[in-house]
Write an enzyme that holds these catalytic residues in place. Structure first.
Site, PDB file in Angstrom:
ATOM      1  N   CYS A   1       3.297   2.063   7.037  1.00 41.18           N
ATOM      2  CA  CYS A   1       3.711   3.435   7.311  1.00 41.18           C
ATOM      3  C   CYS A   1       5.050   3.445   8.061  1.00 41.18           C
ATOM      4  CB  CYS A   1       2.632   4.135   8.138  1.00 41.18           C
ATOM      5  SG  CYS A   1       3.059   5.838   8.476  1.00 41.18           S
TER       6      CYS A   1
ATOM      7  N   ASN B   1       0.411  -1.493  -5.470  1.00 37.64           N
ATOM      8  CA  ASN B   1       0.413  -0.049  -5.197  1.00 37.64           C
ATOM      9  C   ASN B   1       1.826   0.513  -5.362  1.00 37.64           C
ATOM     10  OD1 ASN B   1       0.876   1.820  -2.286  1.00 37.64           O
ATOM     11  ND2 ASN B   1      -0.480   2.569  -3.891  1.00 37.64           N
TER      12      ASN B   1
HETATM   13  C1  FMN Z   1       0.229  12.426   1.993  1.00 39.74           C
HETATM   14  C2  FMN Z   1       0.278  10.925   2.119  1.00 39.74           C
HETATM   15  C3  FMN Z   1      -0.269  10.324   3.228  1.00 39.74           C
HETATM   16  C4  FMN Z   1      -0.272   8.925   3.354  1.00 39.74           C
HETATM   17  N1  FMN Z   1      -0.922   8.339   4.422  1.00 39.74           N
HETATM   18  C5  FMN Z   1      -1.045   6.988   4.458  1.00 39.74           C
HETATM   19  C6  FMN Z   1      -1.846   6.353   5.449  1.00 39.74           C
HETATM   20  O1  FMN Z   1      -2.500   6.993   6.283  1.00 39.74           O
HETATM   21  N2  FMN Z   1      -1.901   5.001   5.439  1.00 39.74           N
HETATM   22  C7  FMN Z   1      -1.225   4.237   4.509  1.00 39.74           C
HETATM   23  O2  FMN Z   1      -1.309   3.012   4.531  1.00 39.74           O
HETATM   24  N3  FMN Z   1      -0.468   4.816   3.571  1.00 39.74           N
HETATM   25  C8  FMN Z   1      -0.385   6.160   3.510  1.00 39.74           C
HETATM   26  N4  FMN Z   1       0.315   6.745   2.491  1.00 39.74           N
HETATM   27  C9  FMN Z   1       0.901   5.881   1.432  1.00 39.74           C
HETATM   28  C10 FMN Z   1      -0.113   5.667   0.304  1.00 39.74           C
HETATM   29  O3  FMN Z   1      -1.240   4.972   0.751  1.00 39.74           O
HETATM   30  C11 FMN Z   1       0.532   4.888  -0.858  1.00 39.74           C
HETATM   31  O4  FMN Z   1       0.927   3.629  -0.380  1.00 39.74           O
HETATM   32  C12 FMN Z   1       1.751   5.604  -1.432  1.00 39.74           C
HETATM   33  O5  FMN Z   1       1.490   6.978  -1.639  1.00 39.74           O
HETATM   34  C13 FMN Z   1       2.180   4.965  -2.769  1.00 39.74           C
HETATM   35  O6  FMN Z   1       1.167   5.069  -3.733  1.00 39.74           O
HETATM   36  P1  FMN Z   1       1.207   6.227  -4.890  1.00 39.74           P
HETATM   37  O7  FMN Z   1       2.565   6.142  -5.522  1.00 39.74           O
HETATM   38  O8  FMN Z   1       0.090   5.850  -5.822  1.00 39.74           O
HETATM   39  O9  FMN Z   1       0.997   7.539  -4.197  1.00 39.74           O
HETATM   40  C14 FMN Z   1       0.337   8.129   2.358  1.00 39.74           C
HETATM   41  C15 FMN Z   1       0.914   8.751   1.245  1.00 39.74           C
HETATM   42  C16 FMN Z   1       0.890  10.130   1.116  1.00 39.74           C
HETATM   43  C17 FMN Z   1       1.473  10.781  -0.112  1.00 39.74           C
END
Ligand code: FMN
Length: 327
Positions: free
Chosen positions: A92, A203
């Site tokens: 994060c 991911n």
């Molecule tokens: C609204 C939102 C909140 C997120 N909160 C976290 C979190 O609490 N912990 C984390 O490791 N990643 C968090 N992420 C990142 C996601 O876990 C993920 O790594 C990222 O969205 C990329 O994957 P995607 O393209 O499939 O969405 C968040 C992403 C979004 C969109």
């Protein structure tokens, strides 16, 4: 544990209501909590932060923090609450998170992270896993990623979720950090080639079952975040195509199955909106999806928790009405 397809931890999204709803769609995916900070578990209301419905299982608890002692304690408490895995957030990039020294900025401190992971594993029998990014700022070469994972691997951690983008610390907003740095899947594939004994979950930007199938030729699992949140019924396709499970509910049946949960939660003080907001995308791409969004926006913000009124609203979403209105 089966980590072939995981739903990503997402703050303000993957709370216990979202997870209960997603579990109605898919039996086989692994669900993650939002990141919960170890300090909050130490000082705060543990029940409020950690309790969940047993039907959500398997669920991984994601922790944020950089104190080995607090993280270890939080891992132990997570195990007592019944979680199936403890995951440490090293990805994060938000400023607030950096100020408190957790998330992606910890990639700069592999030895501290290793201490955290060792301490966590000493306090729980659950698998302790890591979620990180391929790099940060100007540190984006494969060798740095390799060395980082090598140090963490020494602690005994076997599962690494890799968001295939670097984090731009302090430069981008969290939203920009999810979109602007380019996806570099090849780096994650190479990691699997070089660490065959590790479980590598890829991911970032994955949106379809075809993409999942392609990634699974190179790595052990995929993690999907936004696509599932915006279009949760993608999980039904994943059940059929990836897990070969044809026994999935229709969208209408999922709402029907959610209603007893909603009624029960309302009796215990949950607001209707807290649950139903997660279902907005259920009919995404269907002819009646606008009906569903309108229905929710007109009805789900009932302010008082008048159980009778909510029972009435939920009963109105009858199977037949949905069948007629939503294609
Ligand atoms: C609204 C939102 C909140 C997120 N909160 C976290 C979190 O609490 N912990 C984390 O490791 N990643 C968090 N992420 C990142 C996601 O876990 C993920 O790594 C990222 O969205 C990329 O994957 P995607 O393209 O499939 O969405 C968040 C992403 C979004 C969109």
């Amino acid at each position: 544990m089966n980590r072939k397809v995981c739903v990503a931890p997402m703050m303000d999204c993957t709370d216990r209501h979202e997870r209960f709803f997603l579990r109605l769609i898919s039996k086989n995916v692994l669900l993650y909590t939002e990141m919960i900070v170890s300090e909050a578990i130490d000082r705060g209301d543990k029940k409020k932060l950690l309790s969940f419905n047993i039907k959500e299982k398997p669920v991984a608890l994601q922790l944020g923090g950089s104190s080995p002692k607090l993280l270890a304690n939080a891992s132990k408490i997570g195990e007592e609450f019944g979680y199936d895995e403890i995951n440490l957030n090293l990805g994060c990039p938000s400023k607030k998170v950096q100020k408190n020294k957790f998330g992606a900025c910890l990639i700069k401190e592999p030895n501290l992270v290793a201490d955290c992971l060792s301490e966590m594993q000493s306090k729980t029998k659950l698998p302790v896993t890591v979620k990180t990014r391929i790099g940060y700022d100007d540190v984006e070469d494969y060798e740095s990623l390799f060395n980082f994972i090598k140090i963490l691997k020494e602690t005994g951690v076997k599962t690494f979720v890799i968001h295939s983008r670097k984090a731009m610390l302090g430069k981008f907003t969290p939203k920009q950090n999810l979109n602007i740095p380019p996806l570099k899947y090849e780096m994650v594939y190479k990691l699997k080639e070089d660490f065959k004994d590790l479980e590598i979950i890829i991911n970032g930007g994955i949106t379809s079952t075809d993409q999942i199938k392609n990634h699974l030729k190179k790595v052990d699992g995929v993690m999907i975040g936004r696509s599932v949140y915006h279009s949760p019924y993608l999980l039904a396709e994943i059940e059929k195509e990836i897990f070969k499970n044809e026994d999935v509910f229709s969208r209408q049946e999922i709402i029907q199955n959610l209603i007893p949960y909603v009624k029960n939660e309302i009796k215990n003080g949950t607001r209707l909106n807290q649950i139903m907001r997660h279902t907005i995308g259920l009919f995404h791409g269907q002819t009646g999806s606008a009906f569903w969004r309108r229905y929710l926006s007109e009805n789900m913000c009932v302010r008082d928790a008048d159980v009778k009124k909510i029972d009435h609203i939920m009963d109105k979403i009858s199977f037949n009405q949905l069948n007629r209105t939503v294609g």
